[in-house]
Design a protein around this motif. Structure first.
Motif, PDB file in Angstrom:
ATOM      1  N   UNK A 178     -12.416  15.791  16.975  1.00  0.00           N
ATOM      2  CA  UNK A 178     -11.997  15.735  15.578  1.00  0.00           C
ATOM      3  C   UNK A 178     -12.911  14.824  14.753  1.00  0.00           C
ATOM      4  N   UNK A 179     -13.296  13.705  15.392  1.00  0.00           N
ATOM      5  CA  UNK A 179     -14.200  12.780  14.696  1.00  0.00           C
ATOM      6  C   UNK A 179     -15.537  13.450  14.430  1.00  0.00           C
ATOM      7  N   UNK A 180     -16.024  14.210  15.403  1.00  0.00           N
ATOM      8  CA  UNK A 180     -17.297  14.918  15.245  1.00  0.00           C
ATOM      9  C   UNK A 180     -17.173  15.980  14.145  1.00  0.00           C
ATOM     10  N   UNK A 181     -16.032  16.663  14.175  1.00  0.00           N
ATOM     11  CA  UNK A 181     -15.814  17.672  13.144  1.00  0.00           C
ATOM     12  C   UNK A 181     -15.761  17.015  11.767  1.00  0.00           C
ATOM     13  N   UNK A 182     -15.040  15.848  11.705  1.00  0.00           N
ATOM     14  CA  UNK A 182     -14.977  15.143  10.423  1.00  0.00           C
ATOM     15  C   UNK A 182     -16.361  14.684   9.978  1.00  0.00           C
ATOM     16  N   UNK A 183     -17.100  14.197  10.952  1.00  0.00           N
ATOM     17  CA  UNK A 183     -18.447  13.724  10.612  1.00  0.00           C
ATOM     18  C   UNK A 183     -19.321  14.883  10.117  1.00  0.00           C
ATOM     19  N   UNK A 184     -19.184  16.001  10.815  1.00  0.00           N
ATOM     20  CA  UNK A 184     -19.972  17.165  10.388  1.00  0.00           C
ATOM     21  C   UNK A 184     -19.518  17.640   8.988  1.00  0.00           C
ATOM     22  N   UNK A 185     -18.193  17.578   8.807  1.00  0.00           N
ATOM     23  CA  UNK A 185     -17.673  17.993   7.516  1.00  0.00           C
ATOM     24  C   UNK A 185     -18.176  17.061   6.404  1.00  0.00           C
ATOM     25  N   UNK A 186     -18.122  15.736   6.709  1.00  0.00           N
ATOM     26  CA  UNK A 186     -18.606  14.768   5.721  1.00  0.00           C
ATOM     27  C   UNK A 186     -20.095  14.958   5.486  1.00  0.00           C
ATOM     28  N   UNK A 187     -20.825  15.216   6.563  1.00  0.00           N
ATOM     29  CA  UNK A 187     -22.288  15.419   6.417  1.00  0.00           C
ATOM     30  C   UNK A 187     -22.544  16.647   5.544  1.00  0.00           C
ATOM     31  N   UNK A 188     -21.791  17.690   5.726  1.00  0.00           N
ATOM     32  CA  UNK A 188     -21.989  18.883   4.906  1.00  0.00           C
ATOM     33  C   UNK A 188     -21.648  18.596   3.445  1.00  0.00           C
TER      34      UNK A 188
END
Length: 199
Positions: A178-188
Motif C-alpha cells: 500500500x505504501x508503494x502504491x501510495x508512493x507511486x500514486x504521489x509520484x504520478x
C-alpha cells in the motif's frame, strides 16, 4: 560194698545239695536292706540279770560290713563316673551350643545377604532397594512428563509465534504494497503537477 553204697549216695546227694544251695542263694535278697533283714533273722537274744541282750555272729556282721563298704565304694565309683559323664556332656553341650550359635550367625548372614542387594557398593535390603529403584523410576517419569509438557508448551508457543510472524509479515507486505502504491500514486500526481506547470 558198703563203701560203694555210701559213695553212690554221696554222688547223688552232692548235686542235690548244690542245687538246694543255689536255690537258697537265688531266693536270698542281696540288697543291703535284705542283708540287714537276714542279719536280724539270724540274730538271737538272751536275758541275763534282767537285761535283754541281742546276739549277732561276728562273721555275719563282718560279712555285712564288708558288703556295705563294697556297696559304698561301688556307689562312689558310680558317682565319680556319672560326674565325669556329666562334665563331658556339659562340655559337649557347650561345644554344640557354640556350633549352633556359629551356624545361626552364618545362617543370619546368608539370609541377610540373600535379602540384600549391592547398591553403589553398599548392601541394602531388597525392600529399600525396591523403594529407591521405584523412587528413581517415578522421579524420571515425572521429569519426562515435565519435559514433554515444556516441549509441547514451547512447541505451541513457537507455532503461535510463527503464526503471528506470518501474520505480521503478511501485514507488513500489505502495508509495504500500500505504501508503494501510495508512493507511486504521489509520484504520478507530482509528475502530473510538474507536467501541468510546464504547460
Amino acid at each position: 560194698m558198703k563203701h560203694l553204697r555210701i559213695l553212690f549216695a554221696l554222688l547223688i546227694l552232692i548235686p542235690a545239695l548244690s542245687i538246694h544251695a543255689q536255690e537258697e542263694d537265688a531266693a536270698q535278697d542281696n540288697t543291703l536292706r535284705g542283708q540287714f533283714e537276714e542279719l536280724e533273722s539270724k540274730s538271737g537274744n538272751y536275758r541275763a540279770n534282767g537285761i535283754q541282750y541281742e546276739v549277732i555272729k561276728l562273721s555275719d556282721l563282718y560279712k555285712t560290713k564288708n558288703n556295705i563298704f563294697d556297696s559304698i565304694e561301688t556307689a562312689n565309683k558310680t558317682i565319680k563316673d556319672l560326674s565325669a559323664t556329666i562334665t563331658a556332656n556339659d562340655a559337649e553341650i557347650e561345644d554344640l551350643n557354640a556350633k549352633l550359635q556359629e551356624t545361626t550367625n552364618k545362617l543370619n548372614a546368608v539370609t541377610e545377604e540373600k535379602d540384600s542387594i549391592s547398591f553403589f557398593g553398599a548392601m541394602v535390603s531388597k525392600g529399600t532397594y525396591n523403594f529407591i529403584l521405584w523412587s528413581i523410576i517415578f522421579g524420571l517419569l515425572l521429569l519426562l512428563l515435565f519435559f514433554i509438557y515444556r516441549f509441547r508448551n514451547s512447541n505451541f508457543l513457537t507455532q503461535q509465534a510463527k503464526s503471528a510472524l506470518a501474520d505480521l509479515e503478511e501485514e507488513y507486505q500489505n502495508h509495504r504494497r500500500r505504501a508503494l502504491e501510495r508512493e507511486q500514486k504521489i509520484s504520478r500526481q507530482l509528475q502530473d503537477e510538474l507536467n501541468k506547470q510546464k504547460k
